[in-house]
Design a protein around this motif. Structure first.
Motif, mmCIF file in Angstrom:
data_model
loop_
_atom_site.group_PDB
_atom_site.id
_atom_site.type_symbol
_atom_site.label_atom_id
_atom_site.label_comp_id
_atom_site.label_asym_id
_atom_site.label_seq_id
_atom_site.Cartn_x
_atom_site.Cartn_y
_atom_site.Cartn_z
ATOM 1 N N ALA A 64 0.831 -1.211 0.000
ATOM 2 C CA ALA A 64 0.000 0.000 0.000
ATOM 3 C C ALA A 64 0.861 1.256 0.000
ATOM 4 O O ALA A 64 2.023 1.253 0.411
ATOM 5 N N ALA A 65 0.249 2.335 -0.485
ATOM 6 C CA ALA A 65 0.930 3.637 -0.489
ATOM 7 C C ALA A 65 0.134 4.691 0.255
ATOM 8 O O ALA A 65 0.640 5.784 0.522
ATOM 9 N N SER A 66 -1.122 4.397 0.608
ATOM 10 C CA SER A 66 -1.946 5.345 1.351
ATOM 11 C C SER A 66 -3.094 4.595 2.008
ATOM 12 O O SER A 66 -3.409 3.462 1.631
ATOM 13 N N VAL A 67 -3.700 5.250 2.984
ATOM 14 C CA VAL A 67 -4.854 4.693 3.671
ATOM 15 C C VAL A 67 -5.861 5.819 3.885
ATOM 16 O O VAL A 67 -5.488 6.968 4.147
ATOM 17 N N GLU A 68 -7.144 5.498 3.726
ATOM 18 C CA GLU A 68 -8.201 6.478 3.952
ATOM 19 C C GLU A 68 -9.367 5.778 4.627
ATOM 20 O O GLU A 68 -9.488 4.552 4.576
ATOM 21 N N TRP A 69 -10.217 6.549 5.261
ATOM 22 C CA TRP A 69 -11.320 5.944 6.019
ATOM 23 C C TRP A 69 -12.572 6.797 5.893
ATOM 24 O O TRP A 69 -12.525 7.978 5.521
ATOM 25 N N THR A 70 -13.698 6.170 6.204
ATOM 26 C CA THR A 70 -14.995 6.839 6.204
ATOM 27 C C THR A 70 -15.704 6.506 7.514
ATOM 28 O O THR A 70 -15.854 5.328 7.857
ATOM 29 N N VAL A 71 -16.119 7.538 8.224
ATOM 30 C CA VAL A 71 -16.812 7.352 9.499
ATOM 31 C C VAL A 71 -18.302 7.142 9.228
ATOM 32 O O VAL A 71 -18.900 7.828 8.391
ATOM 33 N N VAL A 72 -18.913 6.186 9.934
ATOM 34 C CA VAL A 72 -20.351 5.926 9.813
ATOM 35 C C VAL A 72 -20.975 6.022 11.202
ATOM 36 O O VAL A 72 -20.277 6.085 12.222
ATOM 37 N N GLY A 73 -22.312 5.997 11.210
ATOM 38 C CA GLY A 73 -23.005 6.181 12.474
ATOM 39 C C GLY A 73 -23.066 4.944 13.329
ATOM 40 O O GLY A 73 -22.934 5.018 14.560
ATOM 41 N N THR A 74 -23.297 3.781 12.724
ATOM 42 C CA THR A 74 -23.460 2.545 13.489
ATOM 43 C C THR A 74 -22.609 1.440 12.882
ATOM 44 O O THR A 74 -22.127 1.546 11.745
ATOM 45 N N GLU A 75 -22.457 0.353 13.636
ATOM 46 C CA GLU A 75 -21.689 -0.783 13.134
ATOM 47 C C GLU A 75 -22.421 -1.479 11.997
ATOM 48 O O GLU A 75 -21.794 -2.089 11.119
ATOM 49 N N VAL A 76 -23.739 -1.434 12.002
ATOM 50 C CA VAL A 76 -24.504 -2.040 10.900
ATOM 51 C C VAL A 76 -24.220 -1.297 9.601
ATOM 52 O O VAL A 76 -24.045 -1.911 8.540
ATOM 53 N N GLU A 77 -24.129 0.026 9.672
ATOM 54 C CA GLU A 77 -23.775 0.811 8.478
ATOM 55 C C GLU A 77 -22.364 0.468 8.016
ATOM 56 O O GLU A 77 -22.096 0.406 6.808
ATOM 57 N N ALA A 78 -21.464 0.247 8.965
ATOM 58 C CA ALA A 78 -20.089 -0.132 8.593
ATOM 59 C C ALA A 78 -20.077 -1.476 7.879
ATOM 60 O O ALA A 78 -19.348 -1.667 6.895
ATOM 61 N N LEU A 79 -20.881 -2.411 8.357
ATOM 62 C CA LEU A 79 -20.959 -3.716 7.725
ATOM 63 C C LEU A 79 -21.469 -3.603 6.291
ATOM 64 O O LEU A 79 -20.934 -4.217 5.367
ATOM 65 N N GLN A 80 -22.498 -2.780 6.091
ATOM 66 C CA GLN A 80 -23.062 -2.612 4.750
ATOM 67 C C GLN A 80 -22.073 -1.921 3.810
ATOM 68 O O GLN A 80 -21.897 -2.328 2.660
#
Length: 690
Positions: A64-80
């Motif tokens: 890898a050369a970079s990492v990025e992330w997206t914050v969500v409201g709940t763990e169910v949203e993260a799973l989806q």
């Protein structure tokens, strides 16, 4: 190879909320997608010391050369979101549960004026009803051929249908009454749709109503003296019942569940799923995938549920009311909420504990284990794959030649007792069972505790005493036994039989291996290497294979050799080690069973080895023999009334003695004696291996 420190984000910049993250390479391609309850905690773990990371994780972070992330409201949203990104980007470092083949399904096109039944592979489409998937296309065709006798629904393609419509003449199936022939107007659209609906109802499990209706019609036809129609209905009912026998009820009527089993090792995992609809197994599917990193069973089952049901529910309601799994995900409530949201109704995810569902889970587990075995044998049977594995071993281990003959030893015991060893032989990447050997460990057996290092040294010495003098037919070493000879430790091996010319054939077991594998780590390898040095054996390479991370240890090296997890070389070494373990366990159980049987029945007047074997074979165990009456014992061939009485009195007297010692007889409860408990598999300890 990139340095992870060059793109590591500042710890304070990473939020502690749940979310989904992506690793990208230098070309901005997504190579890994993951989710986390706490993004800061999870991402920080990837930038720890590289030497402490798992090899697959280390390869990912250095690619890898970079990492990025997206914050969500709940763990169910993260799973989806994680599922959506895995599907969109297809990251190379994410394990994908892809079918090893496209499973066929039975499709009914209810969105057409004249519904059609056909075998289908591919993505599901709206307006089409699917049944399956089935493991083989011939199974669908067999079912359709049987059911079209009763439900003559259209099975032809659109081109054939239009041609028959223009010619005013049906196809062959129309002439033999396996199609209602709507193309020539024998039935109208409504009548043909009713036939298609009945066909679907039968496959959906609503069979009792259809059969009762046909039986009533058959009785009415007979009353009206229309015996030809009554006979046809009778044959139709028989055909339906034969079709029902192929889909026997395994669970209660109305049960909709998917039963999932997962069986694997450190490298690969086999997943099998049985689809149960209305109490019947409607189809099955299977996958064999590489195990991701050092993922726990809970993480593996969560990844499977996410990927499988994410795709299964896109075009149809493929999610059942129950999902039965061997392990619960780390957060089963979150998984249930996600599945319920996709299904539009409640979904339960649980582990079956008892009853029919537990029994079906055992069946699915057995199928998963068989699938993994077939997968490994298929790879092992490929000449190109075997050649690649041997070549890779030569390169990784720095050998002068490819190891065409590999031998491996393993130790098995129960808390230091009944210590035995096995030696298996592989030539050209295939097992050579005629050269397998058993060893009874005399030195370690009397110490009262397990000493795998000393046992490995003893077996290595006994094996290479044959090779030290360079004689192709050396004298047999005390205690060595070929696979066909199962004798007590210390028994001599029978000399090879002479050939037609009167000369003894050369014992191939005396030929030295190119590679000698020890099941263990550095201590075990050092012990075996020391023995080879003492014997002056310098033309045999030796390594150890440790189970924890499948590390390869070479004598004299402080660090193990890490083979790539997807390499054919590591797969071959693992298969050799597992075969040695299986062979050692089998011999250990056989030897212990003989000792326990002899201890219980030894010394009874008139009972020799032949009669002892006949009794245990007839009753299955000494425990069952203890419960038998004198008349039942006397029914065994070769056992007379006097001997039967002696056996009965001896075993019952021993059981009574054991009860009086433990005080069990005061409570009125029956208790097995020591010998019986030893012979009962449910009371035996599982052998361990070195």
């Amino acid at each position: 190879m990139a340095d992870p420190s060059t793109y590591r984000p500042a710890p304070g910049a990473i939020p502690t909320d749940p979310g989904v993250y992506k690793f990208r390479d230098a070309h901005r391609r997504v190579i890994y997608v993951g989710k986390a309850k706490n993004l800061r905690s999870r991402l920080t773990s990837y930038f720890a010391d590289l030497t402490g990371l798992h090899p697959r994780t280390r390869q990912m972070v250095t690619t890898a050369a970079s990492v990025e992330w997206t914050v969500v409201g709940t763990e169910v949203e993260a799973l989806q979101l994680e599922y959506n990104w895995i599907k969109e980007f297809d990251p190379r470092f994410n394990v994908r549960y892809r079918d090893d083949k496209t499973y066929p399904m039975l499709a009914v096109t209810l969105n057409e004026k004249y519904p059609r039944v056909f075998v289908y592979r591919g993505a599901r489409k709206p307006g089409v009803r699917y049944f399956g998937p089935y493991s083989h296309a011939w199974a669908i065709r067999e079912t359709v051929d049987l059911l079209t006798r009763v439900f003559p629904v259209r099975t032809c393609s659109t081109g054939v249908f239009r041609r028959s419509e223009q010619m005013g003449r049906p196809c062959l199936l129309g002439y033999i009454d396996k199609c209602a022939a709507p193309c020539v107007g024998r039935v109208d659209a409504d009548e043909h749709r009713q036939i298609a609906d009945d066909f679907c109802d039968f496959l959906a499990g609503r069979t009792d109503t259809l059969i009762r209706r046909m039986e009533r019609d058959m009785t009415a036809a007979a009353d009206d003296l229309d015996f030809e129609r009554a006979a046809r209905l009778r044959d139709d009912v028989s055909a339906l019942k034969r079709a029902m026998e192929k889909q026997a009820v395994v669970l209660g009527t109305g049960t909709d569940a998917d039963v999932i089993a997962m069986v694997g090792d450190e490298l690969e995992s086999s997943v099998q799923i049985f689809h149960v609809r209305d109490g019947r197994v409607r189809g099955e599917r299977g996958w064999v995938v590489e195990v991701q990193e050092n993922a726990t069973p809970a993480e593996q089952i969560e990844a499977f549920l996410t990927q499988f049901y994410g795709a299964e529910s896109e075009m149809s309601s493929g999610i059942p009311r129950e999902v039965l799994v061997p392990f619960l995900p780390d957060d089963p409530t979150q998984m249930q909420a996600w599945l319920s949201e996709r299904r539009g109704a409640r979904v339960d995810v649980r582990i079956p504990q008892r009853g029919d569902k537990r029994n079906l889970m055992t069946t699915v587990e057995r199928n998963a284990a068989d699938a993994l075995t077939r997968h490994k044998l298929q790879r092992a049977g490929d000449l190109t794959t075997r050649s690649a594995a041997l070549t890779e071993l030569q390169e990784y281990l720095g050998l002068d030649v490819a190891p065409l003959r590999i031998e491996c030893i393993d130790i098995s015991h129960v808390q230091g007792t009944d210590v035995v060893a096995s030696l298996v032989v592989f030539e050209d990447g295939l097992s050579r069972k005629s050269d397998y050997r058993h060893y009874g460990i005399k030195e370690a057996a009397g110490e009262g505790h397990s000493d795998d290092v000393a046992s490995i040294a003893e077996v290595t010495r006994r094996r290479f005493l044959r090779h030290r003098g360079g004689d192709a037919t050396p004298p047999p070493v005390d205690g060595d036994k070929p696979a066909a000879v199962v004798a007590e430790a210390g028994a001599d091996v029978t000399e090879p039989a002479p050939d037609a010319g009167g000369e003894k054939k050369a014992r191939k077991f005396a030929y030295p291996p190119n590679l000698f594998v020890v099941d263990g780590g550095a201590p075990q390898v050092h012990a075996a290497a020391t023995v080879l040095d003492e014997l002056g054996v310098t033309d045999v390479a030796i390594i150890g294979l440790a189970k924890r991370l499948e590390e390869v240890w070479v004598p004299g090296d402080d660090e193990p050799v890490i083979l790539p997890r997807n390499s054919e070389a590591l797969f071959l070494l693992q298969r050799v080690r597992d075969e040695a373990h299986r062979f050692a366990i089998t011999f250990h159980r056989s030897k212990r069973s003989k000792r326990m049987t002899a201890s219980a029945l030894d010394g009874i007047p008139g009972l020799g080895a032949t009669r002892r074997t006949a009794l245990v074979t007839h009753f299955g165990s000494v425990a069952n023999l203890t419960k038998a009456t004198v008349d039942e014992i006397a029914q065994v061939r070769g056992v007379g009334a006097a001997t039967a009485q002696a056996v009965h009195d001896a075993l019952r007297g021993e059981a009574s003695t054991d009860e009086s010692k433990t005080g069990e007889s005061k409570t009125g409860e029956s208790k097995m004696g020591d010998a019986d408990a030893a012979a009962d598999p449910s009371t035996q300890e599982e052998p361990v291996h070195g």
